[in-house]
Motif scaffolding. Structure first.
Motif, PDB file in Angstrom:
ATOM      1  N   ALA A 166      28.794  55.531  64.549  1.00  0.00           N
ATOM      2  CA  ALA A 166      29.262  55.183  63.197  1.00  0.00           C
ATOM      3  C   ALA A 166      28.483  53.990  62.646  1.00  0.00           C
ATOM      4  N   ILE A 167      28.225  52.983  63.497  1.00  0.00           N
ATOM      5  CA  ILE A 167      27.453  51.810  63.076  1.00  0.00           C
ATOM      6  C   ILE A 167      26.035  52.212  62.690  1.00  0.00           C
ATOM      7  N   GLU A 168      25.435  53.077  63.488  1.00  0.00           N
ATOM      8  CA  GLU A 168      24.057  53.501  63.212  1.00  0.00           C
ATOM      9  C   GLU A 168      23.952  54.211  61.865  1.00  0.00           C
ATOM     10  N   HIS A 169      24.919  55.077  61.564  1.00  0.00           N
ATOM     11  CA  HIS A 169      24.879  55.805  60.303  1.00  0.00           C
ATOM     12  C   HIS A 169      25.024  54.865  59.108  1.00  0.00           C
ATOM     13  N   ALA A 170      26.011  53.976  59.166  1.00  0.00           N
ATOM     14  CA  ALA A 170      26.219  53.035  58.057  1.00  0.00           C
ATOM     15  C   ALA A 170      25.014  52.105  57.901  1.00  0.00           C
ATOM     16  N   HIS A 171      24.473  51.655  59.027  1.00  0.00           N
ATOM     17  CA  HIS A 171      23.308  50.760  58.993  1.00  0.00           C
ATOM     18  C   HIS A 171      22.095  51.477  58.390  1.00  0.00           C
ATOM     19  N   ASP A 172      21.890  52.734  58.760  1.00  0.00           N
ATOM     20  CA  ASP A 172      20.781  53.511  58.200  1.00  0.00           C
ATOM     21  C   ASP A 172      20.916  53.648  56.688  1.00  0.00           C
ATOM     22  N   HIS A 173      22.141  53.885  56.225  1.00  0.00           N
ATOM     23  CA  HIS A 173      22.364  54.005  54.785  1.00  0.00           C
ATOM     24  C   HIS A 173      22.017  52.700  54.060  1.00  0.00           C
ATOM     25  N   LEU A 174      22.422  51.581  54.639  1.00  0.00           N
ATOM     26  CA  LEU A 174      22.161  50.289  54.010  1.00  0.00           C
ATOM     27  C   LEU A 174      20.667  49.954  54.012  1.00  0.00           C
ATOM     28  N   LYS A 175      19.976  50.291  55.078  1.00  0.00           N
ATOM     29  CA  LYS A 175      18.529  50.057  55.110  1.00  0.00           C
ATOM     30  C   LYS A 175      17.829  50.891  54.045  1.00  0.00           C
ATOM     31  N   GLN A 176      18.321  52.111  53.815  1.00  0.00           N
ATOM     32  CA  GLN A 176      17.723  52.949  52.777  1.00  0.00           C
ATOM     33  C   GLN A 176      18.009  52.376  51.389  1.00  0.00           C
ATOM     34  N   PHE A 177      19.231  51.874  51.192  1.00  0.00           N
ATOM     35  CA  PHE A 177      19.553  51.221  49.917  1.00  0.00           C
ATOM     36  C   PHE A 177      18.615  50.043  49.668  1.00  0.00           C
ATOM     37  N   ALA A 178      18.397  49.238  50.703  1.00  0.00           N
ATOM     38  CA  ALA A 178      17.519  48.074  50.567  1.00  0.00           C
ATOM     39  C   ALA A 178      16.091  48.504  50.221  1.00  0.00           C
ATOM     40  N   ALA A 179      15.620  49.590  50.867  1.00  0.00           N
ATOM     41  CA  ALA A 179      14.267  50.077  50.594  1.00  0.00           C
ATOM     42  C   ALA A 179      14.140  50.627  49.176  1.00  0.00           C
ATOM     43  N   ASP A 180      15.258  51.127  48.617  1.00  0.00           N
ATOM     44  CA  ASP A 180      15.256  51.696  47.265  1.00  0.00           C
ATOM     45  C   ASP A 180      15.740  50.705  46.210  1.00  0.00           C
ATOM     46  N   ALA A 181      15.669  49.417  46.515  1.00  0.00           N
ATOM     47  CA  ALA A 181      16.099  48.367  45.580  1.00  0.00           C
ATOM     48  C   ALA A 181      17.564  48.524  45.185  1.00  0.00           C
ATOM     49  N   TRP A 182      18.385  48.989  46.129  1.00  0.00           N
ATOM     50  CA  TRP A 182      19.830  49.084  45.964  1.00  0.00           C
ATOM     51  C   TRP A 182      20.250  50.085  44.877  1.00  0.00           C
ATOM     52  N   ASP A 198      27.952  54.483  48.176  1.00  0.00           N
ATOM     53  CA  ASP A 198      27.971  53.231  47.431  1.00  0.00           C
ATOM     54  C   ASP A 198      27.600  52.104  48.389  1.00  0.00           C
ATOM     55  N   PRO A 199      26.636  51.246  48.049  1.00  0.00           N
ATOM     56  CA  PRO A 199      26.177  50.220  49.008  1.00  0.00           C
ATOM     57  C   PRO A 199      27.272  49.250  49.434  1.00  0.00           C
ATOM     58  N   ALA A 200      28.126  48.822  48.518  1.00  0.00           N
ATOM     59  CA  ALA A 200      29.191  47.887  48.885  1.00  0.00           C
ATOM     60  C   ALA A 200      30.163  48.536  49.850  1.00  0.00           C
ATOM     61  N   HIS A 201      30.446  49.823  49.619  1.00  0.00           N
ATOM     62  CA  HIS A 201      31.364  50.529  50.508  1.00  0.00           C
ATOM     63  C   HIS A 201      30.754  50.738  51.886  1.00  0.00           C
ATOM     64  N   GLU A 202      29.453  51.005  51.927  1.00  0.00           N
ATOM     65  CA  GLU A 202      28.782  51.160  53.219  1.00  0.00           C
ATOM     66  C   GLU A 202      28.792  49.851  53.999  1.00  0.00           C
ATOM     67  N   ALA A 203      28.630  48.727  53.304  1.00  0.00           N
ATOM     68  CA  ALA A 203      28.717  47.414  53.963  1.00  0.00           C
ATOM     69  C   ALA A 203      30.126  47.173  54.495  1.00  0.00           C
ATOM     70  N   LEU A 204      31.113  47.592  53.719  1.00  0.00           N
ATOM     71  CA  LEU A 204      32.512  47.469  54.162  1.00  0.00           C
ATOM     72  C   LEU A 204      32.751  48.298  55.420  1.00  0.00           C
ATOM     73  N   LEU A 205      32.254  49.543  55.423  1.00  0.00           N
ATOM     74  CA  LEU A 205      32.424  50.404  56.597  1.00  0.00           C
ATOM     75  C   LEU A 205      31.731  49.807  57.819  1.00  0.00           C
ATOM     76  N   LEU A 206      30.541  49.249  57.594  1.00  0.00           N
ATOM     77  CA  LEU A 206      29.821  48.647  58.708  1.00  0.00           C
ATOM     78  C   LEU A 206      30.609  47.474  59.293  1.00  0.00           C
ATOM     79  N   ARG A 207      31.181  46.662  58.419  1.00  0.00           N
ATOM     80  CA  ARG A 207      32.007  45.540  58.885  1.00  0.00           C
ATOM     81  C   ARG A 207      33.186  46.053  59.709  1.00  0.00           C
ATOM     82  N   GLU A 208      33.832  47.099  59.255  1.00  0.00           N
ATOM     83  CA  GLU A 208      34.989  47.641  59.974  1.00  0.00           C
ATOM     84  C   GLU A 208      34.585  48.232  61.321  1.00  0.00           C
ATOM     85  N   HIS A 209      33.415  48.864  61.374  1.00  0.00           N
ATOM     86  CA  HIS A 209      32.954  49.429  62.649  1.00  0.00           C
ATOM     87  C   HIS A 209      32.673  48.319  63.659  1.00  0.00           C
ATOM     88  N   PHE A 210      32.069  47.239  63.196  1.00  0.00           N
ATOM     89  CA  PHE A 210      31.845  46.106  64.100  1.00  0.00           C
ATOM     90  C   PHE A 210      33.175  45.499  64.547  1.00  0.00           C
TER      91      PHE A 210
END
Length: 339
Positions: free
Chosen positions: A233-249, A259-271
């Motif tokens: 789950a962490i890997e998937h959310a992290h991959d999404h965020l890295k792609q957002f960063a590469a695409d200027a969000w 949604d980038p904010a939601h993906e960051a929220l999910l990543l926080r919850e997974h950690f």
């Protein structure tokens, strides 16, 4: 003995001679065409070109695909690659002639989608730290007895799947053991994954009698341990965020629902989930410290996105999480099984 009378014929005219020559040329050209067609092999599809001869040893090479990441032909019967996602990817597998998919990733395979395209899924996950003897034997028997051609995948198709494919094909006697390193290098397997390289380099053919006697119940899905499930789950959310960063969000055309904010929220919850229960009790303190810092960085990233902070501020949190992941993997995940 009396001789049969010989029928006397007049000499052929000039016109007849020309017609005979023309007919001879036509017959010769026709025969040449037939013989050439018989001598030339029929045009084959990509799958037929790759898997016609089940005993032929071929040089590993990339397979041109549109929807299958990092596809590499490992043997005449096996292709390694990344996760097939969506109908187009499974349709491409079908067009390649694939009959069986083997996932060595911890995530649950999309068995229903595979069935829609007439494909069988087998789940044989393993980690980044190597491939156990038991799993090696199961993989070798799989490429030997399951319906082929076979597509072996992990998530990105760069590390675990090429290692698994190399080990399986060497152990099954499909390719020489000397090909192992070249296959991993072709797929882009990082040298940081020492356990995967060691497993591939150490692979040797397994006796047919041993594989014949091996009993394996090949399942389409197996349940991963809690640690593996959270890491996926962490890997998937992290991959999404890295792609957002590469695409200027900006929203991704491939995943317009994310949604980038939601993906960051999910990543926080997974950690956060990693810091509870059995995982927390069984993990060393250095590992937990890395998880806590990554949780805090994910929370900071979510706040930065929601408050509209610029790319540089957001990227700092992404880099912090990435650095923690790399250090943690090197220290805890990628340690070879032999150590």
């Amino acid at each position: 003995m009396s001789r049969l009378p010989i029928e006397r014929r007049n000499a052929p005219s000039q016109r007849e001679l020309l017609m005979n020559r023309k007919l001879t040329r036509i017959v010769a050209l026709t025969l040449w065409g037939c013989l050439s067609a018989a001598a030339m092999p029929p045009r084959l599809s990509i799958a037929q070109q790759s898997v016609t001869d089940t005993n032929a040893s071929i040089a590993a090479h990339r397979v041109p695909t549109q929807h299958l990441p990092n596809a590499v032909q490992v043997s005449s019967q096996v292709i390694s690659g990344g996760l097939p996602e969506g109908e187009q990817a499974f349709a491409e597998l079908q067009s390649l002639g694939i009959k069986t998919i083997i996932s060595v990733d911890g995530a649950q395979p999309d068995v229903e989608m595979a069935k829609r395209f007439g494909l069988r899924y087998v789940h044989l996950p393993h980690g980044y730290n190597g491939i156990s003897t038991e799993r090696t034997q199961e993989l070798a028997k799989a490429v030997r007895v399951l319906e082929s051609p076979i597509y072996i995948h992990c998530h990105h198709g760069k590390h675990r799947s090429p290692a698994a494919a190399a080990v399986a094909c060497i152990a099954a006697g499909q390719i020489p053991a000397a090909d192992a390193t070249a296959i991993l290098e072709l797929a882009g397997t990082s040298r940081n994954y020492q356990g995967l390289y060691r497993a591939a380099i150490a692979a040797q053919p397994i006796a047919s009698t041993t594989l014949d006697a091996l009993e394996v119940d090949y399942k389409s899905k197996v349940d991963p341990p809690p640690m593996v499930e959270q890491m996926i789950a962490i890997e998937h959310a992290h991959d999404h965020l890295k792609q957002f960063a590469a695409d200027a969000w900006k929203a991704s055309p491939k995943h317009p629902d994310l949604d980038p904010a939601h993906e960051a929220l999910l990543l926080r919850e997974h950690f956060t989930e990693m810091l509870r229960g059995e995982i927390e009790r069984q993990s060393p303190e250095a590992f937990l410290e890395s998880i806590r810092d990554s949780r805090d960085a994910a929370a900071g990233l979510e706040a930065a996105i929601r408050s509209g902070l610029p790319h540089r501020a957001r990227q700092a949190f992404v880099n912090r999480i990435q650095a923690n992941c790399v250090a943690c993997h090197r220290r805890f995940r990628d340690v070879p099984l032999s150590e």
